[in-house]
Design a protein around this motif. Structure first.
Motif, PDB file in Angstrom:
ATOM      1  N   PHE A 152       0.794  -1.221   0.000  1.00 29.72           N
ATOM      2  CA  PHE A 152       0.000   0.000   0.000  1.00 29.72           C
ATOM      3  C   PHE A 152       0.827   1.273   0.000  1.00 29.72           C
ATOM      4  CE2 PHE A 152      -2.696  -3.169   2.183  1.00 29.72           C
ATOM      5  CZ  PHE A 152      -3.635  -3.285   1.183  1.00 29.72           C
ATOM      6  N   TRP A 153       2.067   1.211   0.420  1.00 28.49           N
ATOM      7  CA  TRP A 153       2.900   2.400   0.443  1.00 28.49           C
ATOM      8  C   TRP A 153       4.223   2.101  -0.236  1.00 28.49           C
ATOM      9  CZ3 TRP A 153       1.203  -0.030   4.881  1.00 28.49           C
ATOM     10  CH2 TRP A 153       2.127  -0.804   5.535  1.00 28.49           C
ATOM     11  N   GLU A 154       4.810   3.151  -0.765  1.00 27.45           N
ATOM     12  CA  GLU A 154       6.004   2.988  -1.596  1.00 27.45           C
ATOM     13  C   GLU A 154       7.284   3.157  -0.794  1.00 27.45           C
ATOM     14  OE1 GLU A 154       7.513   4.550  -5.914  1.00 27.45           O
ATOM     15  OE2 GLU A 154       5.952   5.640  -4.869  1.00 27.45           O
ATOM     16  N   HIS A 169       4.014  12.684  -3.559  1.00 23.59           N
ATOM     17  CA  HIS A 169       4.905  11.564  -3.240  1.00 23.59           C
ATOM     18  C   HIS A 169       6.150  11.606  -4.134  1.00 23.59           C
ATOM     19  CE1 HIS A 169       2.823   9.112  -0.269  1.00 23.59           C
ATOM     20  NE2 HIS A 169       1.681   9.353  -0.905  1.00 23.59           N
ATOM     21  N   PHE A 170       5.946  11.917  -5.396  1.00 19.27           N
ATOM     22  CA  PHE A 170       7.047  11.978  -6.349  1.00 19.27           C
ATOM     23  C   PHE A 170       7.982  13.159  -6.064  1.00 19.27           C
ATOM     24  CE2 PHE A 170       8.369  14.083 -10.352  1.00 19.27           C
ATOM     25  CZ  PHE A 170       9.315  13.159 -10.781  1.00 19.27           C
ATOM     26  N   ALA A 171       7.413  14.334  -5.880  1.00 14.43           N
ATOM     27  CA  ALA A 171       8.221  15.544  -5.750  1.00 14.43           C
ATOM     28  C   ALA A 171       8.904  15.664  -4.390  1.00 14.43           C
ATOM     29  CB  ALA A 171       7.345  16.776  -5.988  1.00 14.43           C
ATOM     30  N   GLN A 203      -0.560   1.193  -9.401  1.00  9.49           N
ATOM     31  CA  GLN A 203      -0.872   0.535  -8.132  1.00  9.49           C
ATOM     32  C   GLN A 203      -0.986   1.545  -6.995  1.00  9.49           C
ATOM     33  OE1 GLN A 203       2.124  -2.174  -6.798  1.00  9.49           O
ATOM     34  NE2 GLN A 203       1.208  -2.402  -4.784  1.00  9.49           N
ATOM     35  N   TYR A 204       0.001   2.403  -6.844  1.00 10.21           N
ATOM     36  CA  TYR A 204      -0.011   3.363  -5.744  1.00 10.21           C
ATOM     37  C   TYR A 204      -1.040   4.472  -5.966  1.00 10.21           C
ATOM     38  CZ  TYR A 204       4.145   0.914  -4.253  1.00 10.21           C
ATOM     39  OH  TYR A 204       5.025  -0.050  -3.849  1.00 10.21           O
ATOM     40  N   TYR A 205      -1.305   4.814  -7.228  1.00 17.22           N
ATOM     41  CA  TYR A 205      -2.361   5.782  -7.524  1.00 17.22           C
ATOM     42  C   TYR A 205      -3.721   5.235  -7.095  1.00 17.22           C
ATOM     43  CZ  TYR A 205      -5.866   8.371 -10.141  1.00 17.22           C
ATOM     44  OH  TYR A 205      -6.988   9.081 -10.483  1.00 17.22           O
ATOM     45  N   VAL A 206      -3.976   3.976  -7.403  1.00 18.65           N
ATOM     46  CA  VAL A 206      -5.254   3.363  -7.035  1.00 18.65           C
ATOM     47  C   VAL A 206      -5.394   3.307  -5.518  1.00 18.65           C
ATOM     48  CG1 VAL A 206      -6.562   1.199  -7.086  1.00 18.65           C
ATOM     49  CG2 VAL A 206      -5.514   2.066  -9.174  1.00 18.65           C
ATOM     50  N   VAL A 207      -4.336   2.936  -4.815  1.00 25.49           N
ATOM     51  CA  VAL A 207      -4.390   2.871  -3.353  1.00 25.49           C
ATOM     52  C   VAL A 207      -4.640   4.257  -2.777  1.00 25.49           C
ATOM     53  CG1 VAL A 207      -3.032   2.421  -1.276  1.00 25.49           C
ATOM     54  CG2 VAL A 207      -2.984   0.794  -3.157  1.00 25.49           C
TER      55      VAL A 207
END
Length: 113
Positions: free
Chosen positions: A4-6, A56-58, A68-72
């Motif tokens: 669920f988390w990166e 999350h990216f920046a 996957q992470y976008y959907v979560v």
């Protein structure tokens, strides 16, 4: 790395749940108070999910284009925004139609006896 988390659970909790969820909760309250339909709320949460993914990216070097992470992230936002929407809608129905309805719980109302 989790399902669920990166990066870390703390990052997920801070960015997705606290910041994004707070914005989603307020958006749910706003749309409910203006008598907007739930599909409009879902659309806005899909857009907010893109913004959360960008944060999350920046800020934390996450993957920008990760389905996957976008959907979560988006499902968490939709859940929190629906909570704000429903709580506000129950308060509206009980306050504006007090001769017809009474609160029967935090998420429900019923007709007066």
């Amino acid at each position: 790395m989790g399902i669920f988390w990166e990066n870390s659970f703390t990052t997920f909790l801070f960015v997705t749940v606290i910041i994004g969820g707070g914005a989603g909760y307020l958006a749910g309250r706003s749309l409910a108070s203006n008598w907007r339909p739930v599909p409009q709320l879902i659309f806005y949460m899909l857009l907010l999910g893109l913004a959360v993914r960008f944060f999350h990216f920046a800020l934390f070097e996450g993957t920008l284009l990760s389905l996957q992470y976008y959907v979560v992230d988006t499902l968490v936002l939709i859940g929190i925004s629906l909570l704000g929407y429903r709580l506000t809608r129950v308060s509206q129905m009980v306050a504006q139609y007090r001769w017809l309805y009474v609160r029967s719980g935090p998420f429900t109302w019923r007709e007066k006896q």
